[in-house]
Design an enzyme around this catalytic site. Structure first.
Site, mmCIF file in Angstrom:
data_model
loop_
_atom_site.group_PDB
_atom_site.id
_atom_site.type_symbol
_atom_site.label_atom_id
_atom_site.label_comp_id
_atom_site.label_asym_id
_atom_site.label_seq_id
_atom_site.Cartn_x
_atom_site.Cartn_y
_atom_site.Cartn_z
ATOM 1 N N LYS A 53 1.146 -1.383 0.127
ATOM 2 C CA LYS A 53 -0.215 0.256 -0.361
ATOM 3 C C LYS A 53 1.177 1.208 -0.209
ATOM 4 O O LYS A 53 0.697 1.535 -0.329
ATOM 5 C CB LYS A 53 -1.334 -0.055 0.767
ATOM 6 C CG LYS A 53 -1.933 -1.479 1.519
ATOM 7 C CD LYS A 53 -2.614 -1.349 2.253
ATOM 8 C CE LYS A 53 -4.042 -2.139 1.706
ATOM 9 N NZ LYS A 53 -4.340 -2.782 2.854
ATOM 10 N N GLN A 97 -4.510 -2.024 9.162
ATOM 11 C CA GLN A 97 -4.423 -2.730 9.432
ATOM 12 C C GLN A 97 -4.524 -4.592 10.290
ATOM 13 O O GLN A 97 -4.071 -4.493 10.755
ATOM 14 C CB GLN A 97 -2.980 -3.532 8.573
ATOM 15 C CG GLN A 97 -1.889 -4.769 8.179
ATOM 16 C CD GLN A 97 -3.231 -4.827 6.470
ATOM 17 O OE1 GLN A 97 -2.971 -3.915 5.833
ATOM 18 N NE2 GLN A 97 -4.355 -6.121 6.113
ATOM 19 N N ASP A 120 -11.179 2.599 4.233
ATOM 20 C CA ASP A 120 -10.974 1.089 3.436
ATOM 21 C C ASP A 120 -12.550 0.733 3.870
ATOM 22 O O ASP A 120 -13.137 -0.237 3.846
ATOM 23 C CB ASP A 120 -10.885 -0.228 4.984
ATOM 24 C CG ASP A 120 -9.595 -0.629 4.660
ATOM 25 O OD1 ASP A 120 -9.672 -0.441 3.387
ATOM 26 O OD2 ASP A 120 -8.852 -1.122 6.304
#
Ligand code: NAP
Length: 289
Positions: A53, A97, A120
């Site tokens: 990412k 994460q 997200d």
């Protein structure tokens, strides 16, 4: 003849589009969009995802920062970091994460993320907006699946789409998005208590597999001509590879692909589009601000 839903090539194309836009913005004197990531602990796969990412952010000209926290981080400490990121005016969006270490309640953490920076798309506010069809951040993996189907002009209206898996981050949002106006699929969502899984899979015009079990879907479960989207990612040891492993999916591609009209390879299918969707959400968060 099976054709590839080539996520790798499509991701390059979309990254190019984003990079152009960022170049135009910075040429006009604006700052670059800023994506941050928080990683807790030492999980190898998570480290790889975050590194990918970060790399993708740099490729499109974003500013990127990674907050690395030790395995022993408490829920309270992580909540403090999230409060800091929520309030930092330089950060447009951030991700935490997953998975988190067992002693941290993931939902408490997700709930603490500002919906405006939740690139997200995991917070209840964004999930709720998505279900209502309102403007929101859509979770990156299902968004990537939708982008692949849309950009490859796969016919979806009235098609029977069977989604294997009902996780909050993949199966459930994918089923929701594909049943909405625009995609107009008739969706069946399956899970571990589904009784006639094979029969349902055999009815699928579009089969989306997000089950988390390596090579679970075999040729006897797939209809001739189906469109197959394999979300699964599994590392298996492979001494012939430089890094000692290779990546396989939730589908046994060696026997299934020949039956399909379109298929996502693993690797190089949904994975690259997931990262690109995160970049698209970050650009959106930046523009909103
Ligand atoms: P998950 O949270 O483990 O969810 C798996 C789902 O599959 C659950 O809903 C589970 O049902 C269902 N399931 C498990 N075994 C089953 C069975 N035998 N029959 C029917 N359903 C079954 O996994 P996830 O986070 O959605 O991820 C799925 C896969 O995608 C994993 O391989 C993951 O690594 C990969 N992934 C890839 C990306 C990407 O960017 N490509 C992103 C995220 C995840 P229950 O709900 O009943 O337990």
């Amino acid at each position: 003849m099976v054709q590839l839903l080539d996520g790798k090539a499509m991701a390059l194309q979309i990254k190019d589009e984003i990079a152009n836009e960022v170049r135009n913005l910075t040429a006009q004197g604006h700052r670059a969009p800023h994506l941050a990531a928080v990683i807790v602990g030492e999980d190898g796969a998570s480290k790889t995802y975050v590194a990918n990412k970060e790399k993708a952010s740099h490729e499109v000209g974003f500013t990127s920062s990674v907050y690395r926290m030790p395995e022993s981080t408490t829920e309270e400490q992580l909540l403090e970091t999230i409060a800091f990121l929520n309030n930092d005016p330089d950060i447009d969006g951030f991700i935490v994460q997953l998975p988190l270490p067992k002693h941290i309640n993931e939902q408490n953490i997700i709930n603490a993320i500002s919906p405006d920076k939740d690139v997200d798309g995991f917070t209840p506010i964004n999930i709720g907006r998505m279900v209502l069809g309102e403007e929101c951040f859509v979770p990156a993996t299902p968004m990537g699946i939708c982008t692949l189907l849309k950009r490859y002009n796969i016919e979806t209206a009235g098609k029977h789409c069977v989604v294997l898996g009902r996780s909050n981050i993949v199966g459930t949002p994918a089923a929701n998005l594909l049943s909405r106006k625009g995609f107009d699929c008739t969706v069946t969502m399956c899970h571990s208590k589904t009784k006639n899984l094979k029969e349902l899979c055999l009815q699928a015009d579009i089969l989306v597999v997000a089950i988390g079990k390596a090579e679970f879907v075999t040729a006897d479960m797939v209809k001739d001509g189906a469109v197959l989207v394999d979300v699964g990612i599994h590392r298996v040891e492979d001494a012939t590879k430089k890094n000692g492993y290779r990546v396989i999916g939730d589908v046994k591609h060696s026997e299934v692909d020949a039956k399909c009209s379109w298929v996502t390879p693993v690797p190089g299918g949904v994975g690259p589009l997931t990262i690109v969707s995160l970049l698209e959400n970050t650009l959106k968060a930046y523009k909103r601000r």
